[in-house]
Structure formats: structure tokens, C-alpha cells
Design an enzyme around this catalytic site. Structure first.
Site, mmCIF file in Angstrom:
data_model
loop_
_atom_site.group_PDB
_atom_site.id
_atom_site.type_symbol
_atom_site.label_atom_id
_atom_site.label_comp_id
_atom_site.label_asym_id
_atom_site.label_seq_id
_atom_site.Cartn_x
_atom_site.Cartn_y
_atom_site.Cartn_z
ATOM 1 C CE LYS A 1 -4.941 4.510 -5.909
ATOM 2 N NZ LYS A 1 -5.329 2.970 -5.555
ATOM 3 C CB CYS B 1 -3.322 2.706 -1.394
ATOM 4 S SG CYS B 1 -3.546 1.022 -0.816
ATOM 5 C CD GLU C 1 -7.206 2.241 -8.432
ATOM 6 O OE1 GLU C 1 -6.056 1.599 -8.288
ATOM 7 O OE2 GLU C 1 -8.011 2.152 -7.711
ATOM 8 C CG HIS D 1 -28.606 23.291 -3.346
ATOM 9 N ND1 HIS D 1 -28.910 22.424 -4.338
ATOM 10 C CD2 HIS D 1 -28.895 24.445 -3.967
ATOM 11 C CE1 HIS D 1 -29.426 22.978 -5.386
ATOM 12 N NE2 HIS D 1 -29.200 24.444 -5.215
ATOM 13 C CB CYS E 1 -0.921 -0.122 1.107
ATOM 14 S SG CYS E 1 -2.014 1.549 1.232
ATOM 15 C CD GLU F 1 -28.327 19.294 -3.574
ATOM 16 O OE1 GLU F 1 -29.021 19.470 -3.137
ATOM 17 O OE2 GLU F 1 -27.526 20.129 -4.369
ATOM 18 C CE1 TYR G 1 -11.235 -1.861 -5.750
ATOM 19 C CE2 TYR G 1 -11.360 -3.933 -6.472
ATOM 20 C CZ TYR G 1 -11.674 -2.902 -5.759
ATOM 21 O OH TYR G 1 -12.736 -3.209 -4.770
HETATM 22 P P1 NDP Z 1 -8.428 -7.762 -10.193
HETATM 23 O O1 NDP Z 1 -8.826 -9.034 -9.714
HETATM 24 O O2 NDP Z 1 -9.366 -6.566 -9.543
HETATM 25 O O3 NDP Z 1 -8.428 -7.472 -11.819
HETATM 26 C C1 NDP Z 1 -7.622 -8.552 -12.444
HETATM 27 C C2 NDP Z 1 -7.994 -8.418 -13.948
HETATM 28 O O4 NDP Z 1 -7.084 -9.150 -14.611
HETATM 29 C C3 NDP Z 1 -9.346 -8.653 -14.258
HETATM 30 O O5 NDP Z 1 -9.619 -7.907 -15.459
HETATM 31 C C4 NDP Z 1 -9.111 -10.185 -14.911
HETATM 32 O O6 NDP Z 1 -9.993 -10.722 -15.745
HETATM 33 C C5 NDP Z 1 -7.918 -9.985 -15.378
HETATM 34 N N1 NDP Z 1 -6.902 -11.131 -15.878
HETATM 35 C C6 NDP Z 1 -6.771 -12.115 -14.896
HETATM 36 N N2 NDP Z 1 -6.008 -13.170 -15.271
HETATM 37 C C7 NDP Z 1 -5.844 -12.932 -16.576
HETATM 38 C C8 NDP Z 1 -5.277 -13.721 -17.508
HETATM 39 N N3 NDP Z 1 -4.727 -14.717 -17.338
HETATM 40 N N4 NDP Z 1 -5.431 -13.282 -18.717
HETATM 41 C C9 NDP Z 1 -5.896 -11.849 -19.006
HETATM 42 N N5 NDP Z 1 -6.605 -11.108 -18.010
HETATM 43 C C10 NDP Z 1 -6.560 -11.759 -16.799
HETATM 44 O O7 NDP Z 1 -6.870 -7.410 -9.641
HETATM 45 P P2 NDP Z 1 -5.929 -6.116 -9.768
HETATM 46 O O8 NDP Z 1 -4.534 -6.697 -10.222
HETATM 47 O O9 NDP Z 1 -6.556 -5.020 -10.525
HETATM 48 O O10 NDP Z 1 -6.143 -5.894 -8.614
HETATM 49 C C11 NDP Z 1 -5.626 -6.641 -7.341
HETATM 50 C C12 NDP Z 1 -6.572 -6.538 -6.103
HETATM 51 O O11 NDP Z 1 -5.908 -5.384 -5.466
HETATM 52 C C13 NDP Z 1 -7.844 -5.937 -6.368
HETATM 53 O O12 NDP Z 1 -8.941 -7.193 -6.319
HETATM 54 C C14 NDP Z 1 -8.120 -5.052 -5.051
HETATM 55 O O13 NDP Z 1 -8.449 -6.063 -4.092
HETATM 56 C C15 NDP Z 1 -6.674 -4.552 -4.768
HETATM 57 N N6 NDP Z 1 -6.737 -3.360 -5.233
HETATM 58 C C16 NDP Z 1 -7.579 -2.199 -4.518
HETATM 59 C C17 NDP Z 1 -7.436 -0.982 -4.961
HETATM 60 C C18 NDP Z 1 -8.479 0.018 -4.480
HETATM 61 O O14 NDP Z 1 -9.049 -0.341 -3.358
HETATM 62 N N7 NDP Z 1 -8.694 1.301 -5.106
HETATM 63 C C19 NDP Z 1 -6.560 -0.437 -6.071
HETATM 64 C C20 NDP Z 1 -5.762 -1.538 -6.433
HETATM 65 C C21 NDP Z 1 -5.790 -2.903 -6.073
HETATM 66 P P3 NDP Z 1 -11.038 -11.474 -15.529
HETATM 67 O O15 NDP Z 1 -12.021 -10.625 -14.724
HETATM 68 O O16 NDP Z 1 -11.555 -11.967 -16.849
HETATM 69 O O17 NDP Z 1 -10.611 -12.519 -14.730
#
Ligand code: NDP
Length: 451
Positions: free
Chosen positions: A49, A46, A180, A436, A41, A441, A176
Site C-alpha cells: 500500500k 502496509c 487509502e 522554519h 502487512c 512548526e 483506512y
Molecule cells: P474499517 O473498519 O476501518 O472500515 C470499514 C468500512 O467498511 C467502514 O466505512 C464501514 O462502515 C464499512 N462497512 C463495514 N461493513 C459494512 C457493510 N456490511 N456494508 C457497508 N459498509 C460496511 O476497516 P478497513 O477495512 O478500512 O481496515 C481494517 C483495519 O485494518 C482497520 O481498522 C485498521 O485497523 C487496519 N488498517 C490500518 C491501516 C493503517 O494503519 N494505515 C491501513 C489499513 C488497514 P461503518 O463505519 O458504517 O461500519
């Protein structure tokens, strides 16, 4: 009998909180870290980012300001200066974390800790015995097994240290992290292509309307989305990379970011030495007391398979040591955890999506929606729109879900989250007087059901 009462492995969000609070309860605590204080983080998640969303947000503000009459001359971003400033801030936070632990009386060990028996951790050749061991080693990046992906692609561990701002960026993944960074770099003028295998962005944990609306808004802002597309191969070129797609197309870019999920980080922990059970995704299995199948070993945060969010890891670590050392019986609730995606525009939500609510309470759901152009956007000549949505249980009038896509969604939803957790009804929302003029709101002025 033991060298310490609690040995914490990992100085990320969950580990630092647990170590500091436990030490405050008067027990003897040791903590091991091998990479950086503050974990993902603070260092590659976080915090940097959010700083990047700010640097990108200035670009949008300067563009919008012109609609209000500001004459903004040529604007340039000194990328090196930004990265240097960002690094300085991260180092400051690393120092704060280290001091906080030292001041709390936590014994710090720098190095890789390996569990060798249920009460012993080995670090830098020394064996330290502990009544309890807490694993808080978080997650690590997962890159798919695609030719050239690991060698020539980058991840969210690297993107914070790019020497130059890419002119063209390919983002793989629409969770996420992918959305982002897609938003950040698009705002900064980078040409961004987003590649994903689904037909919709985000995953099923997000409301269907939110997913569609965010896709529309991000498309309006110039992002190129490539749904139902897979990357077959990443090739290095003189100028960057060429990405070969399964639709036969190729895209050239300066960088390709793999934002394809994270997996639990159990590297070198020695779980096999003690038989700590993991699920098939490699996450440590814990019971509701954060305890593994080895009674003296506990785990919190992303190394377990629960909700991978910093505030959840903090809360788990805190509640655990309060129970162990301060006679508390408090457990955290995994219901109604608010979260935000700092995409452009932001997304934030708490509670059930419409799809989840319909499945749980068939034909007992009322939906209220507001889709509007915020006042600020009008003079800015921006077509950006905001979506707000409430999901209400028609039988009890309880608000089951609250969702927003738009500016400051995270800031707004955090406040409403308290009301949802307190069990607010739609009538409670209706009798709340709006502030307002604000966008927020709208949440208290929705009177017409949309279905
Ligand atoms: P996510 O699980 O949110 O998203 C992963 C993405 O990668 C999805 O689109 C998924 O597709 C794709 N993917 C996974 N495996 C493959 C593959 N083999 N080939 C192609 N595409 C693939 O993970 P992130 O990496 O974005 O984030 C990880 C975690 O970190 C989040 O789940 C969250 O918990 C945390 N996080 C939170 C944040 C916040 O609170 N603002 C910010 C950043 C991270 P599909 O859906 O089709 O599997």
C-alpha cells in the site's frame, strides 16, 4: 518433556517478532505459516500500500512541479512494470523474514497448523508438542453479504495484483483501506466513486473536524462521495461491473473494491478442540497477559480484538515473550497509540479526539486549530489545505490529543507522539522553537484558542 517451548502459529508481524525474540532468549521455538512470510502487512497491506502511495504521489508531484516552472512532457505509468517491481520487493522482504527466523534458530513449518490439545499442534500430519502455543494468525477480509459482491468485487487482497489500472473504480467503505485506495487511484487518474452508509467518512475514532476536513480535501481532488448509500447488487458486464445502489442509481466501473473491514482469522485453528473462547465477532479473548482461557495458549495481534495495527501486534508479541522468557514484567499501553491513514492528503493522530475529550472532561477542554495552505502548494497552484489541531486539558494544560490532515502527517505526528506520551503540556509546545519554514512548526506556534 515437550518438543518445543513455544509453538507460534502465523508468520505475520506479531508471530515473527515473538518467535524471533523468544528464540533469542534461548528457548526452542517452532513456527507455522500457510500463506506468506510477513503476513498481511508485508504482502497485502502496509508495505505494498505504501509503495502504491509513492507511485501515486509522483503523479501529484509532477503536476505540482509545473507550477514551479518544470516543463513536464507526456507522462505515462507503466503499470505492469510497477506491479512487477512491487512484487520483487515483496519477495525480497519475504526472504528477509524467512532468513531472520532461520538465523534466530526458529524451526519453520509450511502448512496449516491445527491445535489438537492445549500442548499439541498438528501440521502436515505431524504432531508437535509445546509448553506454550501462541496464536498470531491476524485478520481476514470481510465482504458483506451483497449479491455479486464476492464473485465480482475485489478486496485489498486482490487490488495489489490488478493486471491493469482501472479507469473507473468504486470503493465500498470509508475506513483506512477504502480511503487509502480511493486516494491512490484518484491520484493515478482513475475516476473514483466512494459508497458508504454513514454521512461522514472515517469512524468515531477520528476527530470530527478531521473527518469533515478530509472529506472536503478529497472532494476538491475530484473524488465522488456517495454518503448514506448502500450497494444492493453487483453485476458483471463485458467491460467490468455495474453496481446497483439503494438510491436507484447504477454506476459502471472496471472494478468495485470492498474495503468493508477485517475479521479475526481463526480458520482451521482447532479452537473448538481446546475450548479457546472467542467474542461474538470471532476474536480470541485474551487477558492483559495475552493469555486465553486455556492457560498454555496465548494470542496477539489482529486475531484478538484490541488495536488492529502492525506496530501493536509487534509490541504485543515482543512484550509477551520478554515476560515469558526474559523476566520482564512489561506490558504495552493501549493509550495514546499514534496512527495514520495514508489517504490523499494523509491523516494522522495521537490521543483523544475533541469528542472523546469533551465526554471525558466536560467543559475543561481548550481547542487550538490551524487551517492553512502549505507554502509548497502556493506556487504549485494547488488549493490543498492542511489542518492541525491540539486538544488541551484546561485544568492541567496537558495536550490530550494531536491531529493532522496534510502532507506527511504520519511523519510529523510520529515525532510529536513521543512528546504526548511523555505528558507534554501546551506550555511545553509553546516554549519549543519552530523549525522554519515547515508545516510542522504550526504545532508549536498555535496561540489562540478556537473554543
Ligand atoms: P474499517 O473498519 O476501518 O472500515 C470499514 C468500512 O467498511 C467502514 O466505512 C464501514 O462502515 C464499512 N462497512 C463495514 N461493513 C459494512 C457493510 N456490511 N456494508 C457497508 N459498509 C460496511 O476497516 P478497513 O477495512 O478500512 O481496515 C481494517 C483495519 O485494518 C482497520 O481498522 C485498521 O485497523 C487496519 N488498517 C490500518 C491501516 C493503517 O494503519 N494505515 C491501513 C489499513 C488497514 P461503518 O463505519 O458504517 O461500519
Amino acid at each position: 518433556m515437550y518438543d518445543v517451548d513455544l509453538f507460534v502459529i502465523g508468520a505475520g508481524s506479531g508471530g515473527v517478532r515473538a518467535a524471533r525474540i523468544a528464540a533469542g532468549h534461548g528457548v526452542k521455538v517452532a513456527l507455522a505459516e500457510e500463506r506468506f512470510y510477513g503476513g498481511t502487512c508485508v504482502n497485502v497491506g502496509c508495505v505494498p500500500k505504501k509503495l502504491m502511495t509513492y507511485v501515486a504521489g509522483y503523479e501529484s508531484s509532477m503536476r505540482d512541479a509545473q507550477g514551479y516552472g518544470w516543463d513536464i512532457g507526456e507522462r505515462t505509468l507503466d503499470w505492469t512494470k510497477f506491479i512487477t517491481q512491487k512484487n520483487t520487493e515483496i519477495e525480497r522482504l519475504n526472504g528477509i523474514y524467512e532468513n531472520m527466523l532461520e538465523n534466530a534458530g526458529v524451526q519453520l513449518h509450511w502448512g496449516t497448523a491445527t491445535i489438537i490439545d492445549p500442548h499439541t499442534v498438528s501440521i502436515n500430519g505431524e504432531n508437535i508438542t509445546a509448553e506454550r502455543i501462541l496464536i498470531a494468525t491476524g485478520g481476514k477480509i470481510s465482504v458483506p453479504d451483497i449479491e455479486g459482491a464476492r464473485e465480482h468485487g475485489i478486496t485489498s487482497d486482490d487490488i495489489f495484483y490488478l493486471e491493469e489500472k482501472p479507469k473507473t473504480l468504486i470503493v465500498a467503505g470509508v475506513g483506512y483501506i477504502g480511503l487509502e485506495f480511493a486516494g491512490i487511484f484518484n491520484q493515478l487518474g482513475t475516476d473514483v466513486h466512494v459508497i458508504y452508509r454513514r454521512d461522514t467518512i472515517l469512524n468515531e475514532g477520528f476527530d470530527g473536524d478531521v473527518r469533515t476536513f478530509l472529506h472536503q480535501e478529497m472532494t476538491k481532488k475530484g473524488l465522488h462521495f456517495h454518503p448514506k448509500t448502500n450497494i444492493l447488487r453487483v453485476e458483471k458486464t463485458d467491460k467490468g461491473v455495474t453496481v446497483h445502489l439503494d438510491d436507484g442509481k447504477t454506476i459502471k466501473a472496471d472494478q468495485v473494491l470492498f474495503a468493508t473491514g477485517r475479521t479475526p482469522n481463526t480458520n482451521n485453528l482447532g479452537l473448538e478442540n481446546v475450548g479457546v473462547e472467542c467474542n461474538k465477532g470471532g476474536a480470541i479473548i485474551v487477558n492483559k497477559d495475552e493469555q486465553t482461557n486455556v492457560p498454555s495458549i496465548y494470542a496477539v495481534g489482529d486475531v484478538t480484538d484490541r488495536v488492529a495495527l502492525t506496530p501493536v501486534a509487534l509490541a504485543e508479541g515482543h512484550a509477551l515473550v520478554d515476560r515469558l522468557y526474559a523476566k520482564s514484567n512489561r506490558h504495552i499501553s493501549y493509550e495514546n497509540i499514534p496512527s495514520a491513514v495514508f489517504s490523499d492528503p494523509n491523516v494522522s493522530q495521537i490521543g483523544l479526539t475533541e469528542e472523546q475529550a469533551q465526554a471525558q472532561y466536560p467543559d475543561e477542554i481548550d481547542i487550538y486549530k490551524s487551517d492553512f495552505r502549505a507554502m509548497k502548494m502556493i506556487l504549485a497552484n494547488s488549493e490543498e489545505r492542511t489542518l492541525m489541531k491540539l486538544i488541551v486539558h484546561s485544568k492541567t494544560d496537558k495536550v490530550l490529543g494531536l491531529h493532522m490532515v496534510g502532507s506527511d502527517a504520519g511523519e510529523i505526528v510520529q515525532g510529536f507522539a513521543v512528546a504526548i506520551i511523555a505528558g507534554a503540556t501546551k506550555a511545553d509546545f509553546d516554549r519549543t522553537i519552530g523549525i522554519h519554514p515547515t508545516s510542522a512548526e504550526e504545532f508549536v506556534t498555535m496561540r489562540t484558542k478556537s473554543s
